[in-house]
Design a protein around this motif. Structure first.
Motif, PDB file in Angstrom:
ATOM      1  N   LEU A  43      52.448  52.257   0.382  1.00 42.06           N
ATOM      2  CA  LEU A  43      51.923  52.416  -0.968  1.00 42.06           C
ATOM      3  C   LEU A  43      52.280  53.787  -1.524  1.00 42.06           C
ATOM      4  CD1 LEU A  43      48.316  50.964  -0.493  1.00 42.06           C
ATOM      5  CD2 LEU A  43      50.300  49.800  -1.445  1.00 42.06           C
ATOM      6  N   GLN A  90      49.346  54.009  -6.118  1.00 42.91           N
ATOM      7  CA  GLN A  90      48.829  52.729  -5.633  1.00 42.91           C
ATOM      8  C   GLN A  90      47.660  52.947  -4.671  1.00 42.91           C
ATOM      9  OE1 GLN A  90      52.582  51.340  -4.081  1.00 42.91           O
ATOM     10  NE2 GLN A  90      52.755  49.759  -5.678  1.00 42.91           N
ATOM     11  N   ARG A  91      47.783  53.964  -3.801  1.00 43.09           N
ATOM     12  CA  ARG A  91      46.685  54.264  -2.869  1.00 43.09           C
ATOM     13  C   ARG A  91      45.446  54.680  -3.639  1.00 43.09           C
ATOM     14  NH1 ARG A  91      50.512  56.944   0.316  1.00 43.09           N
ATOM     15  NH2 ARG A  91      49.773  58.948  -0.378  1.00 43.09           N
ATOM     16  N   GLU A  92      45.634  55.528  -4.643  1.00 40.38           N
ATOM     17  CA  GLU A  92      44.500  55.987  -5.455  1.00 40.38           C
ATOM     18  C   GLU A  92      43.851  54.816  -6.193  1.00 40.38           C
ATOM     19  OE1 GLU A  92      43.758  59.031  -9.138  1.00 40.38           O
ATOM     20  OE2 GLU A  92      45.217  59.626  -7.602  1.00 40.38           O
ATOM     21  N   LYS A  93      44.668  53.932  -6.737  1.00 41.04           N
ATOM     22  CA  LYS A  93      44.144  52.764  -7.447  1.00 41.04           C
ATOM     23  C   LYS A  93      43.371  51.859  -6.492  1.00 41.04           C
ATOM     24  CE  LYS A  93      45.425  48.785 -10.219  1.00 41.04           C
ATOM     25  NZ  LYS A  93      46.491  47.889 -10.639  1.00 41.04           N
ATOM     26  N   LYS A  94      43.932  51.637  -5.300  1.00 38.82           N
ATOM     27  CA  LYS A  94      43.270  50.790  -4.301  1.00 38.82           C
ATOM     28  C   LYS A  94      41.940  51.418  -3.854  1.00 38.82           C
ATOM     29  CE  LYS A  94      44.366  48.182  -0.161  1.00 38.82           C
ATOM     30  NZ  LYS A  94      45.364  47.877   0.850  1.00 38.82           N
ATOM     31  N   THR A  95      41.929  52.737  -3.662  1.00 48.00           N
ATOM     32  CA  THR A  95      40.700  53.441  -3.289  1.00 48.00           C
ATOM     33  C   THR A  95      39.657  53.313  -4.392  1.00 48.00           C
ATOM     34  OG1 THR A  95      41.928  55.012  -1.929  1.00 48.00           O
ATOM     35  CG2 THR A  95      39.737  55.688  -2.651  1.00 48.00           C
ATOM     36  N   ARG A  96      40.081  53.504  -5.648  1.00 49.47           N
ATOM     37  CA  ARG A  96      39.154  53.395  -6.785  1.00 49.47           C
ATOM     38  C   ARG A  96      38.569  51.991  -6.875  1.00 49.47           C
ATOM     39  NH1 ARG A  96      35.902  56.591  -8.772  1.00 49.47           N
ATOM     40  NH2 ARG A  96      34.536  54.838  -8.804  1.00 49.47           N
ATOM     41  N   GLU A  97      39.401  50.978  -6.657  1.00 46.17           N
ATOM     42  CA  GLU A  97      38.924  49.597  -6.686  1.00 46.17           C
ATOM     43  C   GLU A  97      37.885  49.359  -5.580  1.00 46.17           C
ATOM     44  OE1 GLU A  97      42.551  47.375  -6.373  1.00 46.17           O
ATOM     45  OE2 GLU A  97      43.011  47.586  -8.514  1.00 46.17           O
ATOM     46  N   GLY A  98      38.133  49.936  -4.414  1.00 39.12           N
ATOM     47  CA  GLY A  98      37.183  49.805  -3.310  1.00 39.12           C
ATOM     48  C   GLY A  98      35.858  50.479  -3.609  1.00 39.12           C
TER      49      GLY A  98
END
Length: 137
Positions: A26, A30-38
């Motif tokens: 990622l 993308q990692r930041e977006k995935k973390t925010r979604e979590g």
């Protein structure tokens, strides 16, 4: 007959390139977006399970955003420095989980805390790992 079926299955598997595609790492975005979604999903679950007040929701979001962000920075630093000892990664994760545990305990009412699932068990697991590390020193 068996040979034909085996060849058909093998042909089907080989014709599916997705099975052989390696997952691309990622990007930071993308990692930041995935973390925010979590984090958003966790906050929504806490709101639902614990009937949080608006101000509590704000603090839960802030606590998770800060603690998970700092944990990820430390883990990324370890990875960038090619640290191979998995115990060190566990120590970092435990440290930030403990910080989150303490912050949530101060934030939630006793009734809400009693509804929070798994916090006690996770705390016991962290304490056991810490005691084992102390014992091995």
């Amino acid at each position: 007959m068996k040979k034909t079926v085996t060849l058909a299955i093998l042909a089907a598997i080989l014709s599916c390139p997705a099975l052989f595609a390696q997952e691309q790492p990622l990007t930071p975005e993308q990692r930041e977006k995935k973390t925010r979604e979590g984090i958003d999903a966790a906050v929504a679950q806490y709101e639902k399970d614990l009937s949080l007040e608006v101000w509590q929701t704000f603090y839960v979001d802030s606590i998770l955003t800060y603690n998970i962000g700092e944990r990820n920075k430390e883990l990324e630093s370890l990875a960038n420095n090619k640290v191979a000892n998995m115990d060190i990664y566990t120590i970092v994760v435990d440290k930030w989980e403990e910080e989150t545990y303490k912050a949530f305990r101060a934030l939630l009412t006793d009734e809400q805390w009693n509804l929070k699932k798994g916090a006690g068990r996770a705390k016991k697991d962290r304490d056991k790992r810490a005691a084992k590390r102390e014992e091995n020193k």
